[in-house]
Scaffold this motif. Structure first.
Motif, mmCIF file in Angstrom:
data_model
loop_
_atom_site.group_PDB
_atom_site.id
_atom_site.type_symbol
_atom_site.label_atom_id
_atom_site.label_comp_id
_atom_site.label_asym_id
_atom_site.label_seq_id
_atom_site.Cartn_x
_atom_site.Cartn_y
_atom_site.Cartn_z
ATOM 1 N N ALA A 18 -3.419 36.199 82.315
ATOM 2 C CA ALA A 18 -3.848 35.667 81.169
ATOM 3 C C ALA A 18 -2.817 34.501 80.219
ATOM 4 O O ALA A 18 -2.943 33.776 79.930
ATOM 5 N N ALA A 20 -2.130 32.177 82.655
ATOM 6 C CA ALA A 20 -2.957 31.038 82.249
ATOM 7 C C ALA A 20 -3.365 29.569 80.423
ATOM 8 O O ALA A 20 -3.541 29.058 80.528
ATOM 9 N N ALA A 21 -2.395 30.684 79.656
ATOM 10 C CA ALA A 21 -2.738 30.288 78.258
ATOM 11 C C ALA A 21 -1.269 28.816 78.221
ATOM 12 O O ALA A 21 -2.224 27.757 77.729
ATOM 13 N N GLU A 61 -9.358 33.697 81.519
ATOM 14 C CA GLU A 61 -9.995 32.073 80.783
ATOM 15 C C GLU A 61 -9.627 32.684 79.074
ATOM 16 O O GLU A 61 -9.244 32.144 78.441
ATOM 17 N N ALA A 107 -6.310 34.201 77.861
ATOM 18 C CA ALA A 107 -5.495 32.572 77.846
ATOM 19 C C ALA A 107 -5.885 32.255 77.157
ATOM 20 O O ALA A 107 -4.758 31.617 75.789
ATOM 21 N N ARG A 131 -3.753 31.665 73.510
ATOM 22 C CA ARG A 131 -2.969 30.052 73.972
ATOM 23 C C ARG A 131 -2.859 29.549 71.865
ATOM 24 O O ARG A 131 -1.930 28.868 71.353
#
Length: 517
Positions: free
Chosen positions: A214, A217-218, A316, A319, A323
């Motif tokens: 995760a 994916a960020a 996602e 993530a 983010r």
């Protein structure tokens, strides 16, 4: 007080119970108590090494004496009797709910930890350190004292130290050098945020690969330290904007929190350390028993939530949360500010103080006082002639048996003297003598040399006061004469409510303390 801590730690159970008990052990040892452990506690050298009172030259293992695991009330009572334990602190979900009657019958206090309904059992003290615990109805099971909420979260001294350092960091001050193995040095005003990932001491739920995925994916720059327990193999991404590094479990995890811009953690014991230090955090619900604690901390705005194991399977959604945190310092600061208000780090000290009080109450209930008789002469003489007793007496000379018998016979016939013997289930505890003076009744207390160090002095004194009150009535003025160098007696009478009369020590160094019964 002799305190036994009962917990287990391992790959299947995690290490949170042991970490909480380690904090209680620190507080107990700091207060001068003796600590024993019962449980399976292998592979925790990193934990013991981070305790502040740990002797670097000591052998591996927990601070105190390690005893065999006790799996039932019967075996726990046997350990307590063998090692003269005064109180047992249980942080274990799987032991039964029949511990308190058996322990109390043996004169032992039970302190027990629960996480909402998980691990619940009756106790003399019940501790639930979770945010919102006091708002949840709890069945009345006869538990005498309930200590509920993060004010009773047992945190190691290292967490309080890290809290102070984090305050310095956040106010722009300079920090001392980080301890060895504390992870990367804290970044300055520029550079990518530093992230610490810790899924407990064993990562029992296998969350590390999911959390790493995760974070990758960020797609945000970050310096990520991943705490990888021994025996785990966690592949780390390479080539993306986030740079990953595996580090071993940290003896002083709170010190590593000081310089972190974000910590991604399982929603267990580490949460309370993070709150105390004041660190932005994103939490993962690693087990069902963490669900309520996870929900309340996230709802309070003290942490961002990433969900449970199933929520991390597609990276996602987590993530996106990560983010936003990595790219928005103001959002991280808001989480940290709220978290810091939740826990002050004094929970372990409060727990030990409550256990000590409960031990005193149980002892008082178990004590019984009676007037001395002539047949007590040899026992009382042995106590009187003990070197430690004579050291702090006005008369330090030994007394022979014939002289003592004459003194005892005369004392028992006097109206201005009350001499009592106090016992418990194990036998005589000591004696209290009252002598009527013009300013009140002067007390002399002797603890049996065989029972010293068991925390019996205050209950013994209180039993003596009750005996005097039964003869003289309420509002009786009493005094105690204590040598200025006798710190132990000074503490005893201070705890019992005696105050210095401000006349100062006499020519022999004795001070007079007073109170009214």
């Amino acid at each position: 007080m002799r305190l036994l801590l009962r917990c287990d730690a391992g790959p299947s159970t995690g290490v949170g119970h042991a970490v909480r008990c380690a904090a209680v052990a620190e507080a107990a040892r700091s207060a001068g108590h003796e600590v024993f452990w019962s449980g399976r506690l292998d592979g925790l050298d990193w934990l013991w090494a981070g305790l502040v009172d740990r002797d670097p030259a000591a052998e591996a293992g927990p601070p105190g004496t390690l005893l065999p695991p006790a799996a039932s009330a019967e075996t726990l009572v046997a350990l307590c009797r063998e090692h003269r334990i005064d109180a047992v602190h249980v942080d274990h979900y799987l032991l039964g709910d029949d511990l308190r009657p058996a322990l109390n019958a043996a004169g032992v206090v039970l302190s027990t930890v629960e996480d909402f309904a998980t691990g619940r059992r009756p106790g003399n003290l019940v501790i639930d350190p979770n945010l919102g615990a006091a708002d949840h109805p709890r069945p009345d099971d006869g538990s005498a004292v309930l200590l509920r909420g993060p004010g009773y979260a047992p945190l190691r001294t290292a967490a309080r130290r890290a809290r102070r350092l984090r305050s310095i960091r956040d106010s722009g001050g300079s920090l001392p050098p980080a301890p060895p193995d504390a992870g990367r040095d804290a970044p300055g005003d520029s550079g990518p945020p530093r992230v610490l990932v810790v899924m407990g001491g064993t990562d029992a739920a296998g969350l590390l690969p999911l959390v790493v995925a995760a974070l990758d994916a960020a797609g945000a720059p970050a310096e990520v330290d991943v705490v990888v327990p021994a025996g785990r193999d966690v592949p780390l991404p390479a080539g993306g904007p986030a740079r990953f590094r595996a580090i071993a479990p940290l003896p002083d995890l709170p010190a590593a929190m000081v310089g972190a811009d974000l910590v991604v953690s399982a929603a267990g014991t580490t949460v309370w350390e993070l709150c105390c230090v004041g660190v932005p955090m994103a939490l993962v619900r690693a087990a069902d028993n963490q669900a309520e604690g996870y929900r309340t901390v996230v709802a309070a705005g003290a942490a961002a939530g990433l969900g449970g194991v199933d929520d991390l399977a597609p990276p996602e959604p987590a993530a996106a949360v990560l983010r936003a945190l990595l790219t928005d310092p103001a959002r991280r600061d808001a989480l940290a500010a709220r978290a810091r208000t939740v826990v002050d780090g004094e929970g372990a000290n409060r727990i030990v103080a409550a256990i000590t009080s409960a031990v005193g109450l149980l002892r008082e209930a178990a004590l019984h006082a009676r007037p001395a008789v002539l047949d007590d002469a040899e026992m009382l003489l042995t106590w009187r002639n003990d070197p430690e007793t004579r050291r702090w007496s006005r008369s330090t000379a030994e007394i022979d048996l014939d002289a003592h018998r004459r003194w005892l016979a005369g004392s028992l016939d006097r109206d201005d003297r009350l001499l009592i013997v106090v016992s418990d289930a194990a036998g005589p505890v000591g004696t209290v003598r009252w002598d009527h003076e013009c300013s009140g009744w002067e007390v002399s207390i002797t603890v049996s040399p065989q029972r010293r160090g068991s925390g019996l002095a205050v209950p013994l004194l209180r039993a003596g006061e009750e005996a005097l009150r039964a003869r003289t009535g309420a509002r009786t003025p009493v005094t105690a004469v204590v040598h200025a160098d006798n710190a132990a007696s000074a503490r005893l009478f201070a705890r019992a409510g005696y105050a210095d009369d401000d006349t100062g020590p006499d020519d022999e160094g004795f001070r007079t303390l007073r109170r009214t019964l």
